[in-house]
Every structure is written in C-alpha cells, then in structure tokens.
Scaffold this active site. Structure first.
Site, PDB file in Angstrom:
ATOM      1  N   CYS A  42       0.667  -9.000  24.849  1.00  0.00           N
ATOM      2  CA  CYS A  42       0.968  -8.039  23.783  1.00  0.00           C
ATOM      3  C   CYS A  42       2.065  -7.089  24.248  1.00  0.00           C
ATOM      4  O   CYS A  42       1.791  -6.026  24.814  1.00  0.00           O
ATOM      5  CB  CYS A  42      -0.293  -7.269  23.380  1.00  0.00           C
ATOM      6  SG  CYS A  42      -0.049  -6.204  21.957  1.00  0.00           S
ATOM      7  N   GLU A  48      -7.314  -4.275   2.209  1.00  0.00           N
ATOM      8  CA  GLU A  48      -8.518  -5.052   2.509  1.00  0.00           C
ATOM      9  C   GLU A  48      -8.306  -5.934   3.732  1.00  0.00           C
ATOM     10  O   GLU A  48      -9.220  -6.125   4.549  1.00  0.00           O
ATOM     11  CB  GLU A  48      -8.903  -5.891   1.291  1.00  0.00           C
ATOM     12  CG  GLU A  48      -9.341  -5.050   0.104  1.00  0.00           C
ATOM     13  CD  GLU A  48      -9.490  -5.857  -1.178  1.00  0.00           C
ATOM     14  OE1 GLU A  48     -10.216  -5.394  -2.070  1.00  0.00           O
ATOM     15  OE2 GLU A  48      -8.879  -6.940  -1.290  1.00  0.00           O
TER      16      GLU A  48
END
Length: 454
Positions: free
Chosen positions: A97, A424
């Site tokens: 990452c 969402e």
C-alpha cells in the site's frame, strides 16, 4: 498530523459498555458535520487525503476514526512517535500500500526518525525488526499467532518488548492492515497526490470548497492564504522526500522485485492489472518486507490441522479483549469499541432493502462472513444465511478486499455494486475495515492472554 476533533471523556471500567442494536441518528446539525471535519483536516494538513473524503460520507464514523488514529499516532503512549510511524510503514508494506507508506514515511521524518531506517528492515534496530514475524502473520494468517510468538518478543534481553509496548504495536499493526483494505477497496491508492497509479474523480460530497458548503460564504482570504502556504510547504516537503528516497534506494536498487501473486483458489481470482498492464505492486516497498511469498491461505484448506476454530463464545472483544487492551494501553479500548459500535450503528436500511432483509441482518452477514474467512465462528449464527444474503460478486469483492487488498482496483468498486449508492459502498468497506481489525486483535490479544496466564 491529523487533527483530532474535540476529545471525549471515556468512563474507565473493566468491561466494554456495548449498546446492542444501537442506531446512530443524525441530528439537525449533522449535515454540517463532515464539512467541519474536512475544514479542520484541511487547515492542519493543507490537503484532504482520499481516505478522509471517503469516510466523510459517514461523518459519525469519521469523527470516531480520527480520534482513534490521532490517539494511536500522536498522543502519549508506550511507543516513541517515530517507531509508531515505522511500524505503520511495515504494516502497510505487507499489502504493498504505497498510499499509506508514503503518508507514514513523511510523518516518520517529521517525528525525527532516522532516514537510514528507510533503507529497509536491515537498517533498523533489532527490537523493531523482531516485530516483523507477527506483522506478517497478523496481516495474512492471524490464526497462526501463538503465545510462543509473544514470549519471544517479551523475553529478557537487550531488545525485549514490554507488554504495554507490544499491545500498542499490535493495535497499530491491525489498524494499518485493515486501513490498507479500505484504501484499496475504495480506490484511495489511486490518489495522485501520494504517488498513486493514476487518478480518480473527486469523491467528496461536492466539488465546491468545503468552507463554502459549511458557512454559505466563500473562504476568507486569510484562510485561503494560510492553506495555500501550507499546501505549498507540503508539496516542497514531498518533493524533498522523493529526492531523499531516491538517494536512499539507490543502494537497494538491485533487490529482486517483490510481487504478491497469490491465486484465490475458491473464486478463481487473479491479480488485477493497472492501466499500464503491470501487476499492482510497489517494487520500492520490498525493503520493508521479508518472506514476500507468505500470503493469505483459506482457513478451511490450511495445511495445519492442529489449528482450532476460534469461537467467540470462548474469547470475545466485549468480555476479554477490551479489558486487556485497555489495561495495558490506557483508554484505547474505549476508542476502539466506540469505532466498532459506530460502524455497526450506521443506518443502512436502503442497502439492506435492496438485498431483501433487515439492516442488522445484512450487516451481521457481512461481518460474520469476514470473520469466517479468518476462522472465527459464532455458535449462534446460521452461516447458510451468508449465501442467501450476499450475492456471489459481492462475496468475491469482500473476500478480495479483506484477504488480498492489493489485488483490488477502482474498477471492481464501480463494476460489482452498480445497485449500491457510493455512500453504501463506502459503508460496506467500513464494515470490512472494522471486522478485519477486530479479527486480528482477537487472535493477538488471545495469544497475549495465554502468555500471561501460562
């Protein structure tokens, strides 16, 4: 530095004060809340990181997250500040990452860290390097951690850890592993400002200045001047950092390229490529990892049959983990528990309605599915519900983000959930973040408990 919102006093106690079924409701002033938090972060850092923008869709959670991260990284604690950021670098590097590594490299240097440490694990003190084994295990197969790993770190020697230091380190590792899943899951790794691979469209609730949204007026000239100056300073620091990093990595240029190319046997997944066709990976992160081929293995297909299923009824966060972590690292248990409750309490009625179930049932299905992948079982849950609640492509996405986050790209985020709103999708990624973090903490804290009572 991430600015912590106004601190909240937590009652001290030996038990987690969980409120079952709590739903977080927005007050009339809550629509202003994300913009207030954005302005505070902007004024502090001169820019808004993609993670902050994404979490801003759920301001109650963002508030809790910022408080916890600020406490972990910048408040009094067992570990020195430079070591905290280096541990974060080690954790983020396990999942390649680059976004998180770059953030913490910069903060590591700001905290007075030794630039020589950025040459890799061979150049750091043995005490920190000894943490690499549990970093690797927690990141990929947390069920393998044992009290022997804990004992090895705590044994009396020149480089031994204290229990308080180790708990702080474990929380940092779990936090950064889980945050890496969120970074990849929401496409934050693509953020251009931190050396990502390309760019994404702005994902904040609006393209206008956050100060305009909050106050109804334009930013004052003074605030603009301050932010421009800080933004320029940040850019200059980043340019200087890149030059230093290039010089540092010249000596390690010949190291073999590290790629994590695990195949997901269950779903037939393969590593996803970026726009240039290269496998998602950061070759300059190889110096921060050892045993790069060690990755996630399906718990159900593990080679070691000695590993037992982790039953929450025997060791849970509420009854065991909370009190242990809070005793050894004051107040972090309250902050972590607030974060777990906050993500559980976020409203998701529309999302659940699309799946044809109650919100609590849908969220519990996602949470328990993630824990199941790490060998954690709830005796009172019918796991047949998972296949009924979660369609196959949603399960593939959740498993990829949880177990192989570096294989995720923004196309998966857009393509797999067309019926979901953006907020969402972020909510589901927050569930992944917290469920994964709790899973790692449960295994690590259980091992520490077994060491303490042995």
């Amino acid at each position: 530095m991430i600015v912590c919102p106004q601190s909240v006093e937590h009652p001290r106690g030996s038990r987690c004060q969980r409120l079952p079924g709590q739903v977080v409701k927005m007050s009339s002033s809550d629509p202003e809340r994300p913009h207030f938090l954005f302005v505070k972060v902007l004024a502090s850092r001169g820019r808004l990181e993609a993670v902050t923008q994404q979490m801003g869709y759920h301001p109650q959670y963002l508030d809790s997250f910022l408080k916890t991260q600020h406490y972990l990284m910048h408040m009094d604690g067992p570990l020195p500040f430079d070591c905290r950021h280096y541990i974060a670098i080690m954790a983020a590097a396990r999942h390649q990452c680059r976004y998180l590594v770059n953030l913490h490299v910069l903060q590591f240097l700001r905290a007075g860290g030794d630039p020589q440490w950025l040459r890799g694990l061979d150049f750091i003190p043995p005490k920190l390097r000894n943490l690499n084994e549990i970093n690797k295990i927690l990141a990929h197969r947390p069920w393998l951690i044992t009290k022997e790993h804990i004992e090895k770190l705590l044994k009396i020697s020149e480089w031994s850890w204290s229990l308080a230091e180790l708990v702080h380190a474990v929380v940092l590792l779990a936090h950064c592993h889980a945050l890496a899943s969120f970074v990849f899951g929401c496409g934050c790794e693509q953020d251009d400002g931190l050396g990502g691979r390309g760019s994404l469209k702005p994902l904040s609730p609006g393209n206008q200045c956050f100060c305009e949204v909050t106050t109804g007026n334009g930013c004052s000239q003074e605030l603009l001047r301050i932010n421009r100056k800080r933004s320029l300073d940040s850019c200059m620091e980043l340019d200087s950092l890149r030059e230093r990093m290039q010089r540092i990595h010249v000596e390690t240029e010949g190291r073999e390229e590290t790629r994590l190319l695990q195949q997901d046997r269950e779903e037939g997944l393969s590593p996803l490529a970026d726009t240039d066709g290269e496998v998602t990976g950061a070759t300059n992160l190889a110096c921060y990892t050892q045993d790069p081929d060690f990755g996630y293995q399906d718990f159900a297909r593990r080679d070691d049959d000695q590993t037992q299923v982790f039953r929450v009824q025997d060791y849970s966060w509420e009854d065991h983990g909370f009190s242990l972590v809070n005793r050894l690292y004051s107040d972090i248990g309250h902050l972590l528990d607030e974060k777990f409750r906050m993500v559980d309490g976020l409203q998701s009625s529309a999302m659940a309605k699309r799946q044809g179930c109650e919100p609590s049932v849908f969220k519990r299905g996602i949470w328990n599915y993630i824990h199941c992948m790490f060998g954690i079982r709830y005796d009172d849950y019918d796991y047949a519900e998972v296949n009924q609640l979660l369609e196959r492509m949603l399960k593939v996405y959740i498993k990829t983000v949880t177990c192989y986050p570096e294989k995720t790209n923004s196309e998966m985020f857009d393509r797999f959930w067309k019926q979901f709103k953006h907020s969402e999708k972020v909510h589901v990624n927050l569930l992944i973040l917290e469920a994964r973090m709790q899973a790692e903490l449960l295994y690590a804290l259980q091992a520490i408990t077994q060491y303490m009572i042995s």
